[in-house]
Enzyme design. Structure first.
Site, PDB file in Angstrom:
ATOM      1  N   SER A   1       0.957  -1.038  -0.029  1.00 20.11           N
ATOM      2  CA  SER A   1      -0.066  -0.074  -0.293  1.00 20.11           C
ATOM      3  C   SER A   1       0.883   1.204  -0.009  1.00 20.11           C
ATOM      4  O   SER A   1       1.912   1.110   0.645  1.00 20.11           O
ATOM      5  CB  SER A   1      -0.792  -0.080   1.268  1.00 20.11           C
ATOM      6  OG  SER A   1      -1.923   0.936   1.051  1.00 20.11           O
ATOM      7  N   GLU A   2       0.515   2.379  -0.758  1.00 20.95           N
ATOM      8  CA  GLU A   2       1.282   3.445  -0.891  1.00 20.95           C
ATOM      9  C   GLU A   2       1.844   4.029   0.358  1.00 20.95           C
ATOM     10  O   GLU A   2       2.835   4.878   0.557  1.00 20.95           O
ATOM     11  CB  GLU A   2       0.524   4.428  -1.861  1.00 20.95           C
ATOM     12  CG  GLU A   2       0.144   4.224  -3.213  1.00 20.95           C
ATOM     13  CD  GLU A   2      -1.180   3.525  -3.345  1.00 20.95           C
ATOM     14  OE1 GLU A   2      -1.641   2.524  -2.515  1.00 20.95           O
ATOM     15  OE2 GLU A   2      -2.102   4.117  -4.134  1.00 20.95           O
ATOM     16  N   ASN A   3       0.950   4.026   1.478  1.00 17.79           N
ATOM     17  CA  ASN A   3       1.124   4.747   2.601  1.00 17.79           C
ATOM     18  C   ASN A   3       2.228   3.848   3.459  1.00 17.79           C
ATOM     19  O   ASN A   3       2.255   4.125   4.599  1.00 17.79           O
ATOM     20  CB  ASN A   3      -0.091   4.902   3.518  1.00 17.79           C
ATOM     21  CG  ASN A   3      -0.885   3.646   3.825  1.00 17.79           C
ATOM     22  OD1 ASN A   3      -1.181   2.816   2.824  1.00 17.79           O
ATOM     23  ND2 ASN A   3      -1.282   3.649   4.641  1.00 17.79           N
TER      24      ASN A   3
END
Lengths: 226, 217
Positions: free
Chosen positions: B47-49
């Site tokens: 996930s990007e975060n």
């Protein structure tokens, strides 16, 4: 002696001037330095440029900063949320300038600032509206867009634990923009859950070394209602 | 002809993700793919975060506000998972370390151009998030979408009329009607939903499709 601990969030942000560029960490609620944002609103500095992934949601935090008309410009990747009504209203009224940046380019521009990089070429956004007017270059088989660093006067971030030298650890995905924003700002203010004596943090586990941190405020977590 | 529902599209796509793959599922429709990944494969979700190794949704009451995905929904972490900051996270994407990303779309063009972030409406508030980085960086860009708009127009088009997310970036399209590969010489139909003829799919899609009838065994 180095002691970066500051007693209150208000004291830590007492010198933020009008027109400052302020980075605000967090991705949604994770890593959002809510108490520091409240203190920034109380400080009352206006005409701020805010750098953050989002543009606030509901009525607290960054949304409240916008509602208080403290923000002139916002640099972010994803302002639109179902509950971003304060941003939406200010943007549609023309009171707020938006610089929309792809999330990875936003992160890298922040990283570049902290790392002393003058500019960089990225493949992201080539051939799209967000690259319009920007310098491009073909390197090897790919096309790239030239992007510049984003420096800030202040970074407000949330970490988990800190010592008085400003060494920081984070908790899970609350890390997100914290480490890179800490390096990109002249004055980084970290709110932390816990402060510990020097030597108590495992040096192998320190994510942001204290050289990137100027001020630390302990904000005790709210006790959950039973 | 029976169109696939959203879960069936997700399940069809999930079958194509191989063991050992590192995968990013975009927010919205693509998130459904996680629930259909074959249980006998180890697939690492990114996930990007700043997280690798996302596990299933937490049980009610077990959510942790510090552990969320790119859609800001609470998630869990598998054994072997890792956290990292945003610049490293996008370095993984841009640096071609991610095997697959799955994105939703408003339109995909014959050349593989993707439009999924902006309708171009003058009063719309634009938001791009990590979509352009994923489109530019993942080794395979898979699109998951309904084949037709609500008013029956093909979302697979000669040229995107909405602003682009990325040019020539899509590798494969999964819709409720078909699976289609985007190749240098055009669109190749891989599969058609049961009961739909190629001629009918071609008529609904509008742009030229190539198809080799499966040989009867």
């Amino acid at each position: 002696m180095i002691d970066k601990f500051i007693a209150t969030a208000q004291a830590a942000l007492a010198d933020v001037p009008d027109g400052a560029t302020v980075m605000i960490g967090g991705f949604g609620g994770a890593g959002m330095p809510s108490e520091l944002i409240d203190a920034l609103i109380a400080r009352g500095a206006k005409q701020l440029t805010v750098v953050s992934n989002n543009a606030g949601s509901a009525d607290a935090g960054l949304a409240a900063l916008i509602a208080a008309k403290c923000v002139r410009k916002i640099i972010c990747s994803f302002p639109r949320q179902t509950d971003s009504w304060h941003f939406d209203k200010a943007y549609r009224a023309g009171e707020l300038e938006l610089e929309l940046v792809p999330q990875g380019t936003l992160a890298e521009r922040i990283r570049a600032a902290g790392a002393g990089i003058g500019a960089f070429y990225t493949p992201t956004a080539f051939g799209t509206k967000l690259a319009e007017g920007k310098e491009t270059r073909r390197i090897g088989e790919r096309d790239y867009v030239l992007e510049y660093p984003i420096h800030a006067d202040y970074a407000l971030i949330k970490a988990d634990r800190a010592d008085r030298w400003g060494n920081l650890t984070y908790r899970m995905t609350a890390r997100n923009f914290g480490p890179i924003m800490a390096a990109a700002a002249q004055c980084t203010v970290a709110q932390v859950r816990e402060t510990v004596p020097l030597g108590a943090l495992d040096p192998e586990a320190v994510v942001t070394p204290g050289i990137f941190v100027q001020r630390v405020v302990r904000i005790a977590p709210l006790r959950k209602a039973a | 002809m029976k169109k696939l529902d959203r879960k069936q599209i997700a399940a069809r796509l999930a079958r194509d993700i191989p063991d050992g793959a590192y995968v990013n599922l975009g927010i919205g429709l693509p998130t459904l793919v996680a629930e259909h990944l074959p249980k006998d494969r180890e697939i690492v979700l990114h996930s990007e975060n700043g997280v690798l190794g996302i596990g299933p949704r937490p049980a009610k009451g077990m959510e942790d506000g510090d552990l969320v995905n790119a859609g800001k929904q609470p998630v869990t972490l598998l054994a072997g998972g890792a956290f990292f900051h945003h610049a490293d996270s996008f370095g993984m994407i841009r640096g071609r370390h991610l095997d697959y990303c799955v994105l939703g779309a408003f339109q995909v063009s014959v050349a593989g151009d993707l439009a999924n972030w902006h309708t171009g409406a003058p009063d719309a508030i634009p938001a791009v998030g990590g979509a352009m980085d994923l489109a530019a960086g993942a080794k395979h860009v898979l699109v998951m979408m309904e084949h037709l708009t609500k008013d029956g127009k093909s979302k697979i088009v000669e040229r995107c009329t909405y602003p682009l997310t990325g040019a020539r970036c899509v590798n494969r399209i999964y819709t409720d009607l078909a699976v289609i590969d985007v190749k240098a010489d055009g669109l190749h139909v891989v599969e058609i939903v049961g009961g739909l003829s190629f001629e009918e799919l071609q008529r609904l899609t509008g742009v030229a499709l190539k198809y080799r009838e499966p040989v009867a065994q």
